[in-house]
Write a protein that holds these residues in place. Structure first.
Motif, short mmCIF file in Angstrom:
data_model
loop_
_atom_site.label_atom_id
_atom_site.label_comp_id
_atom_site.label_asym_id
_atom_site.label_seq_id
_atom_site.Cartn_x
_atom_site.Cartn_y
_atom_site.Cartn_z
N LYS A 90 0.89 -1.16 0.00
CA LYS A 90 0.00 0.00 0.00
C LYS A 90 0.93 1.21 0.00
CE LYS A 90 -3.98 -1.92 2.48
NZ LYS A 90 -4.65 -2.00 3.78
N ALA A 91 0.94 1.93 -1.11
CA ALA A 91 1.88 3.04 -1.24
C ALA A 91 1.18 4.27 -1.80
CB ALA A 91 3.03 2.65 -2.16
N ILE A 92 1.67 5.43 -1.38
CA ILE A 92 1.20 6.70 -1.94
C ILE A 92 2.41 7.45 -2.46
CG2 ILE A 92 -0.08 8.86 -1.55
CD1 ILE A 92 -1.28 7.56 0.97
N VAL A 93 2.33 7.90 -3.71
CA VAL A 93 3.39 8.72 -4.30
C VAL A 93 2.81 10.11 -4.56
CG1 VAL A 93 4.95 9.05 -6.25
CG2 VAL A 93 4.49 6.73 -5.42
N ALA A 94 3.47 11.13 -4.02
CA ALA A 94 3.04 12.51 -4.24
C ALA A 94 4.09 13.22 -5.08
CB ALA A 94 2.87 13.23 -2.90
N VAL A 95 3.64 13.81 -6.19
CA VAL A 95 4.52 14.59 -7.06
C VAL A 95 4.10 16.05 -6.92
CG1 VAL A 95 5.22 15.03 -9.45
CG2 VAL A 95 4.84 12.67 -8.68
N HIS A 96 4.92 16.83 -6.24
CA HIS A 96 4.56 18.23 -6.01
C HIS A 96 4.83 19.10 -7.23
CE1 HIS A 96 5.29 22.42 -4.55
NE2 HIS A 96 4.12 22.17 -4.00
N SER A 97 6.06 18.98 -7.79
CA SER A 97 6.42 19.82 -8.93
C SER A 97 7.45 19.13 -9.81
CB SER A 97 7.01 21.15 -8.43
OG SER A 97 7.59 21.87 -9.50
N THR A 98 7.25 19.27 -11.13
CA THR A 98 8.26 18.80 -12.09
C THR A 98 8.78 19.98 -12.91
OG1 THR A 98 6.52 18.25 -13.69
CG2 THR A 98 7.29 16.46 -12.26
N ALA A 99 8.60 21.21 -12.40
CA ALA A 99 9.02 22.41 -13.14
C ALA A 99 10.52 22.40 -13.43
CB ALA A 99 8.65 23.66 -12.35
N ARG A 100 11.32 21.92 -12.46
CA ARG A 100 12.77 21.95 -12.62
C ARG A 100 13.35 20.63 -13.15
NH1 ARG A 100 15.59 26.05 -10.22
NH2 ARG A 100 17.37 24.66 -9.88
N GLY A 101 12.47 19.62 -13.35
CA GLY A 101 12.93 18.31 -13.81
C GLY A 101 12.08 17.23 -13.17
N PRO A 102 12.42 15.95 -13.38
CA PRO A 102 11.65 14.87 -12.77
C PRO A 102 11.62 15.03 -11.25
CG PRO A 102 13.34 13.97 -14.23
CD PRO A 102 13.60 15.44 -14.11
N ALA A 103 10.50 14.71 -10.62
CA ALA A 103 10.40 14.78 -9.16
C ALA A 103 11.28 13.69 -8.55
CB ALA A 103 8.95 14.60 -8.73
N VAL A 104 12.07 14.06 -7.55
CA VAL A 104 12.93 13.11 -6.86
C VAL A 104 12.76 13.28 -5.36
CG1 VAL A 104 15.31 12.31 -6.49
CG2 VAL A 104 14.64 13.20 -8.73
N GLY A 105 12.63 12.15 -4.65
CA GLY A 105 12.51 12.19 -3.20
C GLY A 105 12.43 10.79 -2.64
N ALA A 130 11.05 31.80 0.04
CA ALA A 130 10.98 32.78 -1.06
C ALA A 130 12.00 32.45 -2.16
CB ALA A 130 11.21 34.19 -0.52
N ILE A 131 13.21 32.05 -1.75
CA ILE A 131 14.25 31.68 -2.73
C ILE A 131 13.79 30.46 -3.53
CG2 ILE A 131 16.61 30.76 -2.98
CD1 ILE A 131 17.39 32.55 -0.57
N ALA A 132 13.28 29.43 -2.81
CA ALA A 132 12.83 28.20 -3.46
C ALA A 132 11.67 28.49 -4.42
CB ALA A 132 12.41 27.18 -2.42
N GLU A 133 10.69 29.25 -3.95
CA GLU A 133 9.50 29.54 -4.76
C GLU A 133 9.86 30.32 -6.02
OE1 GLU A 133 7.09 31.37 -1.78
OE2 GLU A 133 6.66 29.42 -0.81
N ALA A 134 10.79 31.27 -5.89
CA ALA A 134 11.22 32.05 -7.06
C ALA A 134 11.89 31.16 -8.10
CB ALA A 134 12.18 33.16 -6.62
N ARG A 135 12.71 30.21 -7.63
CA ARG A 135 13.40 29.31 -8.57
C ARG A 135 12.43 28.35 -9.25
NH1 ARG A 135 19.08 27.76 -5.34
NH2 ARG A 135 19.93 29.87 -5.39
N ILE A 136 11.46 27.85 -8.48
CA ILE A 136 10.46 26.93 -9.05
C ILE A 136 9.59 27.68 -10.07
CG2 ILE A 136 8.42 25.51 -8.54
CD1 ILE A 136 9.80 24.96 -5.75
N LYS A 137 9.18 28.91 -9.72
CA LYS A 137 8.33 29.71 -10.61
C LYS A 137 9.07 30.04 -11.90
CE LYS A 137 5.44 33.86 -10.89
NZ LYS A 137 5.84 34.14 -12.29
N ALA A 138 10.34 30.43 -11.80
CA ALA A 138 11.14 30.76 -12.99
C ALA A 138 11.24 29.56 -13.93
CB ALA A 138 12.54 31.22 -12.57
N ALA A 139 11.47 28.37 -13.34
CA ALA A 139 11.56 27.15 -14.17
C ALA A 139 10.21 26.82 -14.81
CB ALA A 139 12.04 25.98 -13.30
N GLY A 140 9.13 26.99 -14.04
CA GLY A 140 7.79 26.73 -14.57
C GLY A 140 7.42 27.67 -15.69
#
Length: 365
Positions: free
Chosen positions: A28-43, A345-355
């Protein structure tokens, strides 16, 4: 949780949330993908005996968003995702379970790559690798990055030194007392480094055998798990599970700084604000513990290029991350804002720019 998944504050605009069940192996597994804006989701993949599926869902959503931010702050060409396997990692593991998990990952077509996390070993990931290419953190082969724990510990250690320079104007940790909560993989490596740099250690862990072993080699004082919040220490280093900075513990912690390896240390964002108002320097967890995912990213690079794991690339990325950490500390003072808000704020700016760039390229195509 709210009435539906989309009502949960933790949903936070996830791109995808996937539930997998395999009757034969009990997966029983759950996979959550939050964002792939910067590339494949990894975690990482966490195996935990959650009290309910709702609790598992809440955990994977929070961890997944955290990975987006962690990967962006570390300037990696990767998005953020996370997976949880519901079950007791001591009694319910089997090679078949992890191969079933690997097959489940194939269904996501490379949108998400899994690695080890709490309750999951590199051996488990190697088992999943037999069924999928979408796992990282392998022990064998030229691309293998192996155990990420030493690199995670190195990042937390360098961050601790940066904090000591800032608060106590010293280049090592001589004369400072550090309360280390959790001395498993990362905490154990970190304790060795802190001890070598001159710190006096007070530590705890639920695994008493490992605790005794680490304490013996680092001349540390041992306390009971709950007593770690009450010890007189200059720095509190949470290196076990998250949310240990909460309304129940805040008044008990007398440290002037928090620098640790655990994920999601703040039970709620307002805890970061309270620490800031009290003059406690909080080192944002996903910034200082980013060494491990940088190590995994080198394996991803090698996989994509057909090359080999590159330790010098890992060192360059870790040094750059430490520069970003220093920038966060500087801006927190100059802007009079909590460190966790600056990091976000730094993370969000980088994710938004990539998106935005991704959207432009799609439009042009």
């Amino acid at each position: 949780m709210g009435k539906t998944l989309f009502d949960s504050p933790s949903f936070a605009n996830h791109e995808g949330v996937h539930a997998f069940h395999d009757e034969k192996t009990g997966l029983k597994a759950i996979v959550a993908v939050h964002s792939t804006a910067r590339g494949p989701a990894v975690g990482g993949t966490r195996m935990w005996n959650y009290a309910s599926s709702a609790e598992a869902l809440e955990d994977v959503l929070r961890l997944s968003k955290g990975m987006s931010y962690k990967n962006a702050v570390a300037d990696l060409e990767m998005g953020g995702g996370k997976s949880v396997i519901i079950g007791d990692s001591r009694t319910q593991k089997s090679p078949e379970l992890f191969r079933a998990f690997g097959r489940a990952l194939n269904g996501l077509g490379g949108n998400y790559y899994a690695a080890e996390d709490v309750g999951v070993s590199v051996e488990d990931i190697a088992e999943a690798r037999k069924a999928t290419e979408y796992v990282l953190g392998l022990k064998d082969g030229p691309e293998a990055s192996g155990d990420p724990s030493p690199v995670t510990a190195e990042g937390v250690y360098r961050s601790t030194l940066a904090v000591a320079r800032r608060l106590w104007k010293q280049d090592d940790l001589t004369g400072l007392t550090i309360a280390v909560q959790g001395v498993g993989h990362v905490g154990g490596y970190l304790a060795d480094k802190l001890h070598k740099a001159g710190a006096k250690l007070i530590m705890t862990d639920v695994n008493t055998a490992v605790l005794a072993e680490v304490a013996a080699r680092t001349d540390a004082e041992i306390v009971a798990p709950d007593a770690i919040y009450d010890v007189k220490a200059d720095i509190y280093a949470p290196c076990a599970l998250g949310a240990t900075l909460n309304l129940q513990t805040l008044d008990r912690i007398t440290a002037k700084a928090v620098v640790g390896a655990a994920n999601n240390q703040l039970a709620t964002p307002d805890i970061g604000q309270i620490l800031f108002e009290r003059g406690v320097l909080y080192a944002p967890d996903y910034v200082v513990n980013g060494g491990g995912i940088i190590n995994v990213a080198s394996e991803m690079n090698a996989r994509q290029s057909g090359g080999a794991y590159d330790a010098s690339w890992v060192e360059r990325k870790l040094s750059r991350l430490m520069d970003t950490f220093e920038e966060i500390l500087e801006r927190s003072v100059s802007e009079n804002k909590p460190t966790h808000l600056i990091a976000d704020a730094i993370a969000e700016a980088r994710i938004k720019a990539a998106g935005d760039l991704k959207a432009e390229l799609l439009k042009a195509a």
